[in-house]
Structures are given as C-alpha cells and as structure tokens.
Enzyme design. Structure first.
Site, short mmCIF file in Angstrom:
data_model
loop_
_atom_site.label_atom_id
_atom_site.label_comp_id
_atom_site.label_asym_id
_atom_site.label_seq_id
_atom_site.Cartn_x
_atom_site.Cartn_y
_atom_site.Cartn_z
N LYS A 91 -6.68 -15.37 9.17
CA LYS A 91 -5.39 -16.00 8.81
C LYS A 91 -5.92 -17.64 8.18
O LYS A 91 -5.88 -18.23 7.31
CB LYS A 91 -4.02 -16.21 9.09
CG LYS A 91 -3.89 -14.78 9.53
CD LYS A 91 -2.54 -14.58 8.31
CE LYS A 91 -2.13 -13.33 8.55
NZ LYS A 91 -1.71 -13.18 7.24
N ILE A 113 0.78 -0.87 0.20
CA ILE A 113 -0.07 0.19 0.11
C ILE A 113 0.61 1.21 -0.11
O ILE A 113 0.45 2.41 -0.49
CB ILE A 113 -0.69 -0.36 1.36
CG1 ILE A 113 -2.17 1.19 0.90
CG2 ILE A 113 -0.23 0.24 2.83
CD1 ILE A 113 -2.82 0.82 2.26
N TYR A 172 -7.53 -11.38 13.75
CA TYR A 172 -6.12 -11.62 12.98
C TYR A 172 -6.05 -13.64 12.65
O TYR A 172 -6.02 -13.70 11.76
CB TYR A 172 -5.23 -10.42 13.46
CG TYR A 172 -3.78 -11.56 13.18
CD1 TYR A 172 -2.84 -11.12 11.77
CD2 TYR A 172 -2.79 -12.48 13.20
CE1 TYR A 172 -1.89 -10.92 11.44
CE2 TYR A 172 -1.78 -12.36 13.05
CZ TYR A 172 -1.37 -12.32 11.53
OH TYR A 172 -0.19 -12.55 11.34
C1 15L Z 1 2.47 -13.13 13.78
O1 15L Z 1 1.85 -13.84 13.29
C2 15L Z 1 2.44 -11.89 13.74
O2 15L Z 1 2.92 -11.32 12.41
C3 15L Z 1 4.49 -11.39 14.02
O3 15L Z 1 4.24 -9.55 14.65
C4 15L Z 1 4.26 -11.90 15.85
O4 15L Z 1 3.62 -10.96 16.19
C5 15L Z 1 4.49 -13.04 15.56
O5 15L Z 1 2.50 -14.01 14.54
C6 15L Z 1 4.72 -14.02 16.97
O6 15L Z 1 3.37 -14.38 17.29
O7 15L Z 1 5.46 -13.67 17.54
#
Ligand code: 15L
Length: 271
Positions: free
Chosen positions: A138, A33, A134
């Site tokens: 995923k 972006i 989040y």
């Molecule tokens: C993730 O999915 C994140 O993108 C990353 O920033 C971390 O927080 C990582 O997991 C994690 O679990 O340490």
C-alpha cells in the site's frame, strides 16, 4: 467525470460501492478477477486480472476516473502481494496514463502506517511504517500515485482506509471505522474537487477515538456523517471477548503487527 471504473468490484467494499455509487456518475464500469455473484444485466463488467497488463488496458479503455479497490486486501504470501498489489497497481496506473484517464482514487490502507503506537496521533506527512507485506504494497501504491501525479499529471487521491463496515466491531475499529457512505463522500471529493493533484486522506468516519489527524481531507470539504461512538457499547462488548495481544493492542495496525512478530524485535515503539 462521465465514465468511472471501480476495480475490485466483487469484494466486500466493491459490492457496497456498486450500489451506493449507482446513478452518481453517468456511466460506471466495474471490474474484478471474478464476476460479481449479483451482477445485474445493466452493469458494464470487464473481467481483468490485475497482473495482466492487456486485461487491465481493456478495463481502463474510455474511462475518465478510476476507483482502484482491486488487489489482495489483507496480509498474504509475498508472491500474492507481488502480483496483485505491486505489479497489479503498476499496471493500473500505467494503463490509466496511456488511456488518458484524468483521476485515480487509490484504496490504500491504515496498514501503511500500522507500526505507529495507538498513543500517537499521526497526520499524512509522517513517514510510512508498514506493518505487513500488504502494508508495504500500500505504501508502494501511494508512492506510485505520487510519481504519476507529478510526472504525468494524473490527479491522484490515496484513501488510507481504516475498516469499512456498517458499524465498528471492536475497540480498535472504534478508532478507525469508516461508514460506507463516508467512503463515498471521500471518493467523490477525489473524483470531483478541482484542486486535487496528489493527496492522502484517512478513510475514517467521525471517530472520537481517532489516531489520525484528517485535516487534509477536511480542507477539501470532507464532513463525515457517521460517529463510531454511537456503537461504543457493542464494540466494547465484542472486544471483551477477545484475547489480549500485547503487540497488536499497542500498535495501530493490531494483529497485522503481531502476526509473524519476532520476540527479539526490540522494545515496542513509544512514538
Ligand atoms: C485493511 O486494510 C483490510 O483490507 C481490511 O480487511 C481490515 O483488515 C482493515 O484493514 C483493518 O485494519 O481493520
């Protein structure tokens, strides 16, 4: 693989990958972006907002394989997750299908299974247990990838990434750490291995304390080069400075589990 697109190229992982993957494939296009601060004159950059299909289609035109790192990479408000990770991920796969892209590597996350306790070792065939909006996004991306693989013939590799960094930064990361060079190895398997249809690999280095059985990745030839235990002392020293977190310390997802956790949610899951 002649022309590879890396989305999310301005983020931390994307910035590392741009450097590590230079010269690996004849042409690399990058997208985000926002323009990378260190964009070089010889880099092919296409600006694209993932929730805008027309912009995603431009980024994907003429591409053979995609490494999809784009989207919102931590927990966020529903609107943000919805636009960047749900609509955005759909746009990416749909644009890929329409453009005849052959392979997609989807950067999923350990947070798709964050509510498994640390005492359990899980493979990639357990049901998802997302620990956040989040994490749900995923899991959605993994499901979407399966649909595009079996219905439309895309070759899809989902990398359930732990934590990409130069070294593991605390106790939890000793179990889930992924060195950037090992990430490149996993991506290359996804882009090149002839037998990939729809696979999920854990994005983890050679971690003695791993909570994940990465047998599927090993079957496809993954041989991680980096060991989390080499950094045990600094990681444990950093952990000693952190406050105890009874929920986050119990589950694999850490603070993603304890954030917004309801006190009356019931007992911590034992298995
Ligand atoms: C993730 O999915 C994140 O993108 C990353 O920033 C971390 O927080 C990582 O997991 C994690 O679990 O340490």
């Amino acid at each position: 693989m002649k022309k590879v697109l890396i989305t999310g190229a301005s983020g931390d992982v994307g910035t590392r990958l741009r450097k590590l993957m230079k010269g690996v494939y004849p042409e690399i296009r990058i997208s985000d972006i926002k323009k990378p601060a260190d964009l070089r004159a010889d880099e092919d950059f296409v600006q694209a907002e993932l929730s805008n299909m027309a912009e995603v289609e431009k980024a994907v035109a003429g591409i053979d394989g995609i490494v999809h790192l784009g989207g919102f990479s931590v927990e966020g408000p529903w609107e943000t997750i919805l636009n960047s990770n749900i609509v955005g991920c759909y746009n990416l796969f749909e644009a890929a299908r329409k453009a005849g892209v052959k392979r997609v590597i989807f950067a999923t996350s350990n947070h798709a299974v964050g509510f498994y306790p640390r005492r359990r070792k899980i493979g990639t065939d357990e049901p998802v247990r997302p620990d956040s909006r989040y994490g749900v996004s995923k899991a959605f991306g993994e499901a979407l990838g399966a649909m595009y693989a079996y219905k439309h013939g895309l070759s899809v590799t989902c990398l359930r990434i732990g934590n990409v960094a130069d070294s593991p930064i605390d106790l939890r990361r000793l179990s889930i750490w992924l060195h950037p060079e090992d990430l490149v190895q996993l991506i290359r398997i996804g882009l090149e291995h002839p037998d990939i249809r729809n696979e999920i690999f854990y994005g983890a280095s050679d971690n003695q304390r791993a909570w994940w059985d990465n047998e599927t990745a090993f079957r496809f030839g993954y041989r991680p080069k980096h060991k989390a235990e080499d950094f045990r002392e600094p990681a444990l020293a950093a952990q000693a400075k952190l406050a105890a977190d009874p929920v986050g310390d119990w589950y694999q997802g850490g603070t993603f589990c304890s954030n917004e956790f309801d006190a009356d949610a019931g007992k911590l899951a034992q298995f």
